[in-house]
Design a protein around this motif. Sequence first.
Motif, short mmCIF file in Angstrom:
data_model
loop_
_atom_site.label_atom_id
_atom_site.label_comp_id
_atom_site.label_asym_id
_atom_site.label_seq_id
_atom_site.Cartn_x
_atom_site.Cartn_y
_atom_site.Cartn_z
N LEU A 120 0.84 -1.20 0.00
CA LEU A 120 0.00 0.00 0.00
C LEU A 120 0.88 1.26 0.00
N THR A 121 1.91 1.28 0.83
CA THR A 121 2.81 2.43 0.89
C THR A 121 3.47 2.67 -0.46
N ARG A 122 3.95 1.60 -1.08
CA ARG A 122 4.59 1.71 -2.39
C ARG A 122 3.60 2.24 -3.42
N HIS A 123 2.37 1.76 -3.38
CA HIS A 123 1.36 2.21 -4.33
C HIS A 123 1.01 3.69 -4.10
N THR A 124 0.94 4.10 -2.86
CA THR A 124 0.60 5.49 -2.52
C THR A 124 1.59 6.46 -3.15
N LEU A 125 2.84 6.07 -3.26
CA LEU A 125 3.86 6.92 -3.89
C LEU A 125 3.51 7.22 -5.34
N SER A 126 2.82 6.30 -6.01
CA SER A 126 2.46 6.54 -7.41
C SER A 126 1.46 7.68 -7.54
N HIS A 127 0.70 7.94 -6.49
CA HIS A 127 -0.25 9.05 -6.50
C HIS A 127 0.40 10.37 -6.10
N SER A 128 1.36 10.31 -5.20
CA SER A 128 1.98 11.53 -4.68
C SER A 128 3.06 12.09 -5.61
N GLY A 129 3.61 11.22 -6.45
CA GLY A 129 4.70 11.66 -7.32
C GLY A 129 6.04 11.69 -6.60
N GLU A 130 6.05 11.25 -5.34
CA GLU A 130 7.28 11.24 -4.55
C GLU A 130 8.21 10.15 -5.07
N ASN A 131 9.49 10.47 -5.17
CA ASN A 131 10.51 9.53 -5.64
C ASN A 131 11.65 9.47 -4.63
N PRO A 132 11.49 8.67 -3.57
CA PRO A 132 12.48 8.67 -2.50
C PRO A 132 13.76 7.87 -2.78
N PHE A 133 13.79 7.09 -3.85
CA PHE A 133 14.95 6.27 -4.14
C PHE A 133 15.82 6.97 -5.19
N LYS A 134 16.95 7.52 -4.73
CA LYS A 134 17.80 8.35 -5.60
C LYS A 134 19.09 7.64 -5.97
N CYS A 135 19.46 7.77 -7.23
CA CYS A 135 20.72 7.21 -7.72
C CYS A 135 21.87 8.04 -7.18
N MET A 136 22.88 7.37 -6.62
CA MET A 136 24.04 8.06 -6.06
C MET A 136 24.96 8.59 -7.15
N MET A 137 24.82 8.08 -8.36
CA MET A 137 25.72 8.48 -9.44
C MET A 137 25.20 9.65 -10.26
N CYS A 138 23.88 9.72 -10.45
CA CYS A 138 23.37 10.78 -11.32
C CYS A 138 22.19 11.56 -10.73
N GLU A 139 21.79 11.20 -9.50
CA GLU A 139 20.71 11.89 -8.80
C GLU A 139 19.32 11.65 -9.39
N LYS A 140 19.18 10.77 -10.38
CA LYS A 140 17.85 10.44 -10.90
C LYS A 140 17.10 9.74 -9.77
N ALA A 141 15.80 10.00 -9.66
CA ALA A 141 15.02 9.46 -8.55
C ALA A 141 13.88 8.58 -9.05
N PHE A 142 13.51 7.60 -8.20
CA PHE A 142 12.50 6.61 -8.54
C PHE A 142 11.54 6.40 -7.38
N GLN A 197 10.19 3.44 -6.72
CA GLN A 197 10.36 2.09 -6.19
C GLN A 197 11.84 1.71 -6.24
N SER A 198 12.26 0.98 -5.21
CA SER A 198 13.67 0.58 -5.13
C SER A 198 14.06 -0.34 -6.28
N LEU A 199 13.14 -1.18 -6.74
CA LEU A 199 13.43 -2.08 -7.86
C LEU A 199 13.79 -1.29 -9.11
N ASN A 200 13.08 -0.20 -9.35
CA ASN A 200 13.38 0.63 -10.53
C ASN A 200 14.74 1.30 -10.39
N LEU A 201 15.11 1.68 -9.18
CA LEU A 201 16.45 2.25 -8.95
C LEU A 201 17.51 1.19 -9.24
N LYS A 202 17.33 -0.02 -8.73
CA LYS A 202 18.32 -1.08 -8.96
C LYS A 202 18.48 -1.37 -10.44
N ARG A 203 17.37 -1.39 -11.17
CA ARG A 203 17.43 -1.62 -12.62
C ARG A 203 18.21 -0.49 -13.29
#
Length: 83
Positions: A13-35, A37-43
């Motif tokens: 539910l928490t992960r799904h709620t982020l899709s509504h808020s537009g919040e992207n808490p998972f940030k790439c340490m190399m380029c600052e792109k944010a996601f 979901q953590s799975l999308n960051l890992k990919r």
Amino acid sequence: MLCKKEFSDSSTLTRHTLSHSGENPFKCMMCEKAFGQSLNLKRHELSHTGEKPFKCKLCKKAFNQSSHLTTHKWSHTGEKLFK
């Protein structure tokens, strides 16, 4: 209420709620792109490391995303071998 979707556990539910808020808490340490979901960051991080963990069993060609390997499989005439 943002939508009527229901989930069996709070983490989903928490992960799904982020899709509504537009919040992207998972940030790439190399380029600052944010996601969202953590799975999308890992990919995404595979694009920086060059790692290609998804390998074709027939020709040994490797890919950084499983979907790219799936598409590649169609290039082989013996595609049934993968099932």
